[in-house]
Each structure stands twice: as structure tokens, then as C-alpha cells.
Write an enzyme that holds these catalytic residues in place. Sequence first.
Site, short mmCIF file in Angstrom:
data_model
loop_
_atom_site.label_atom_id
_atom_site.label_comp_id
_atom_site.label_asym_id
_atom_site.label_seq_id
_atom_site.Cartn_x
_atom_site.Cartn_y
_atom_site.Cartn_z
N GLN A 180 0.82 -1.22 0.00
CA GLN A 180 0.00 0.00 0.00
C GLN A 180 0.85 1.27 0.00
O GLN A 180 0.33 2.36 -0.24
CB GLN A 180 -0.93 0.02 1.22
N SER A 200 2.95 -4.55 -5.20
CA SER A 200 1.97 -5.15 -6.12
C SER A 200 1.53 -4.14 -7.17
O SER A 200 1.15 -3.02 -6.82
CB SER A 200 0.77 -5.61 -5.30
N GLY A 201 1.57 -4.56 -8.44
CA GLY A 201 1.25 -3.63 -9.53
C GLY A 201 -0.15 -3.06 -9.47
O GLY A 201 -0.35 -1.87 -9.73
N THR A 238 8.52 -18.07 -17.08
CA THR A 238 8.66 -17.08 -18.16
C THR A 238 8.07 -15.75 -17.71
O THR A 238 6.98 -15.69 -17.14
CB THR A 238 7.95 -17.59 -19.43
N CYS A 326 -9.88 -8.71 0.75
CA CYS A 326 -9.81 -10.15 0.98
C CYS A 326 -10.72 -10.61 2.09
O CYS A 326 -11.07 -11.76 2.17
CB CYS A 326 -8.38 -10.56 1.30
N1 PLP Z 1 -0.48 -6.68 1.36
C1 PLP Z 1 -1.31 -5.65 1.49
C2 PLP Z 1 -1.06 -4.61 2.55
C3 PLP Z 1 -2.43 -5.52 0.65
O1 PLP Z 1 -3.26 -4.50 0.78
C4 PLP Z 1 -2.65 -6.52 -0.34
C5 PLP Z 1 -3.84 -6.46 -1.20
O2 PLP Z 1 -4.88 -5.97 -0.81
C6 PLP Z 1 -1.72 -7.58 -0.43
C7 PLP Z 1 -0.66 -7.62 0.43
C8 PLP Z 1 -1.87 -8.64 -1.46
O3 PLP Z 1 -1.48 -8.17 -2.71
P1 PLP Z 1 -1.90 -8.96 -4.05
O4 PLP Z 1 -3.35 -8.72 -4.23
O5 PLP Z 1 -1.07 -8.35 -5.12
O6 PLP Z 1 -1.56 -10.38 -3.80
#
Ligand code: PLP
Length: 392
Positions: A180, A200-201, A238, A326
Site C-alpha cells: 500500500q 503489487s502492480g 517465463t 480479501c
Molecule cells: N499486502 C497488502 C497490505 C495488501 O493491501 C494486499 C492487497 O490488498 C496484499 C498484500 C496482497 O497483494 P496482491 O493482491 O497483489 O496479492
Amino acid sequence: MRKEVVYVDNNATTRVAPEVLEAMLPFLTDFYGNPSSIHTFGGQVREHVQTAREQLASLLGASPEEVIFTSCGTESDNAAILSALENDVRRRKVITSRVEHPAVLSLCKVLQQRGYHVEFVPVNNRGQLCLDALCKMLDDETAIVSVMWANNETGNIYPVLEIADIAHQHGALFHTDAVQAVGKVPINLAKSNIDFLSLSGHKLHAPKGIGGLYVRKGVRFNQFLIGGHQEYGLRAGTENVPGIVALGTAAGLAEQHMTDERTRVAAMRDHLEHGLLKSCPNARVNGSPRSRLPNTTNVSFEYIEGESILLLMNEFNIAASSGSACTSGSLEPSHVLRAMGLPYTALHGSIRFSLSRYNTMDEVELILEKLPPIITRLREISPYGRMAEGDA
Ligand code: PLP
């Protein structure tokens, strides 16, 4: 025609920037070669992978050789923590915080089942980490300390530079989940003791399915995916070339837009927050206003359910969330807010607004117009809610 969405759920995922889409498209059409190929058609793609690595490294204040591409933030988190445990089998302890994302917390639960020792650092009612507790947990059994740079639900920023120093004093490695934070706050890894950093992209206007892991030069890293020699032999498979080019471009844009994010986006967030606190009785901000991401506010509207608020906002095509992407979908209150010890009345009525550079003040005004009557309406149909509106 599709109704225009007012999207204030950017900590869940972000819109792909038009410049990012434009940069990645040729790698889905004309330049589909494999960067590991000997022929020129594949080889020319390799250069673009390298450019993207340089762009990402520049955003992180790291060297390109310290950055590897992964599939997502979750993979990066898992890879860093598991590698630390595998590389020093005498150290069987992980220290993390109670407010991490499930990408770290669920892994830690599995590690406990496998016989590892995991300790969870508590937070106070503002979500700030109890550093004294962390120091007491550290010992020469600790393989790695993993603390997020910024929290996805409250936006709280943690003192990761300081924690990395403390971890090193005990011979432990330090990992930070910066999913974040990257692109929203300045990061200079060269001037830090951080060993691993995950990103994370899709949180910074690149598409889903591409992530990154910083591994500090000299730190031993065990491959998480075993196979070919891609990514300096550290991550087999790959390369996702369109995703990599997208992430590199997004990193470049994030560097350009950082000041805007920290001023204009923060000003919109503050206006939204003040407006809501002014017009909704018994509303409170969760987290630490002094040290948090510029785009995030988490507001509890006491005595009502966050899910009901979201559903009614959805009628106006306003997209926010009531927890991390999540955990939403379950009616369990957020583990982050629970760790902060929020009262029951506030725990269930929390809404996270997370903005991006694509939001406008007009959208904020729309939320300020539509949301307060929703809160009043929901409280009218709840016996506790009527008390909160002050007419009991
Ligand atoms: N870590 C944090 C603080 C996040 O907010 C998230 C996604 O919400 C993740 C990890 C997981 O990232 P990804 O969705 O790319 O697996």
C-alpha cells in the site's frame, strides 16, 4: 450506457493508467517474444524488461539487480518470509504485527502449524505498533521480522526504518509488506536496513498479476518458484512481459505524481473526512491521523452496519469498502479494527475510503451529499441508531 462510478476503493485495486495500457499493449500484440530466447525477436523484449526494472528500482531507491518481478504482493510476502526461515534453520521464529494483511497473517498461521514460533506485536487504539513489545519479542531465535509499511485498512504508516535497525541488532532479517505504500510515499531503500520489500502492480495503476520483491544486495534468498533461470535465477517462470512493462511504467508515473498524491489527493481525503465528521453524529476516524497514507480514511459510523452503508452507497454507484478486499464478503469485523480494540458499536460500521489521482473534488462533494442521509436513514430503522442520531 455504463453509469460513471465514483471509485473510492483504490486500496483494493486501482484503475490501469492510460499511459500504462499504451505501454504494455505492444507486448501483447507485436512483441510477444520470450525474453530468454537467443533470437533478436525475443532479445529485443529483454531490453524492455530491464528498463522496467530500472524504473521500479528508481521508485524504490534501489539498484535494478535488487528488484525481481513476481506475480503479486502475496507471492512476494510468502517468498521473503519462507526464504528467511529456510536460510537459517537454527532460527525458527517470526515476529509480525496483528494488523498485517492475510498475505502475511495466513502464512504465519500455516507456519505455526508447521512448528515454527510466531509472535504478533499488538497495536494501540490508534493502530500504532507497540515497539516495546516488539523489542521484548526479539531474540537470537528470530529469523525475520515482518511489519507492513502502511496498513491497507486505516492507512497507518509504520516506522519500518527504525524496526529494520532493531531487527538487525538481533541478527534477524527485516521484511516489509509495502503493497500500500509504494507509489504513495517516498521510499529510499539504499538508505535503509530493509532486507525484503513486497509490492503489487494493481495497487499503483498497473494491472493485476504483476508484483515485485526487493532483495537487498548480499542477502541470501531462496527461490520460491523453482525452475528456469529467469530473474537472476531467483524466480523461475517465463516473465510476464506486458505486466512487467506496465509495472515499470506505473512506477515512473508514480514518481511523477507523488507530490500530487501527497497534496491534492490528501486535500480531497481531508475534505471528505471533515465533511463526514461534521454532518454525521457519532462518526469517528480510525487510525492515526498524524502518520498515514495521503489517500486513505477509515470512518466508523457507530450503531449501524458497514455492509448496509455500502449497499446504499452502491445505489449511487459509489464504490467504497468495509474492510480489506480479501476479508470483505465475510461478515466478520475487520481483524485490524479488532486489534485496535474498537468498541463493538464502531467495529461493524466502518467504511474505508481510499482515493487516487483519478478522483475529483466533485466526486467528494457527491459523497458528502449522498452519504449523510444514508446514515440517518439507517439509524432511523435501528433502535440503537436512533440514539446515535441524538433523538432518543
Ligand atoms: N499486502 C497488502 C497490505 C495488501 O493491501 C494486499 C492487497 O490488498 C496484499 C498484500 C496482497 O497483494 P496482491 O493482491 O497483489 O496479492
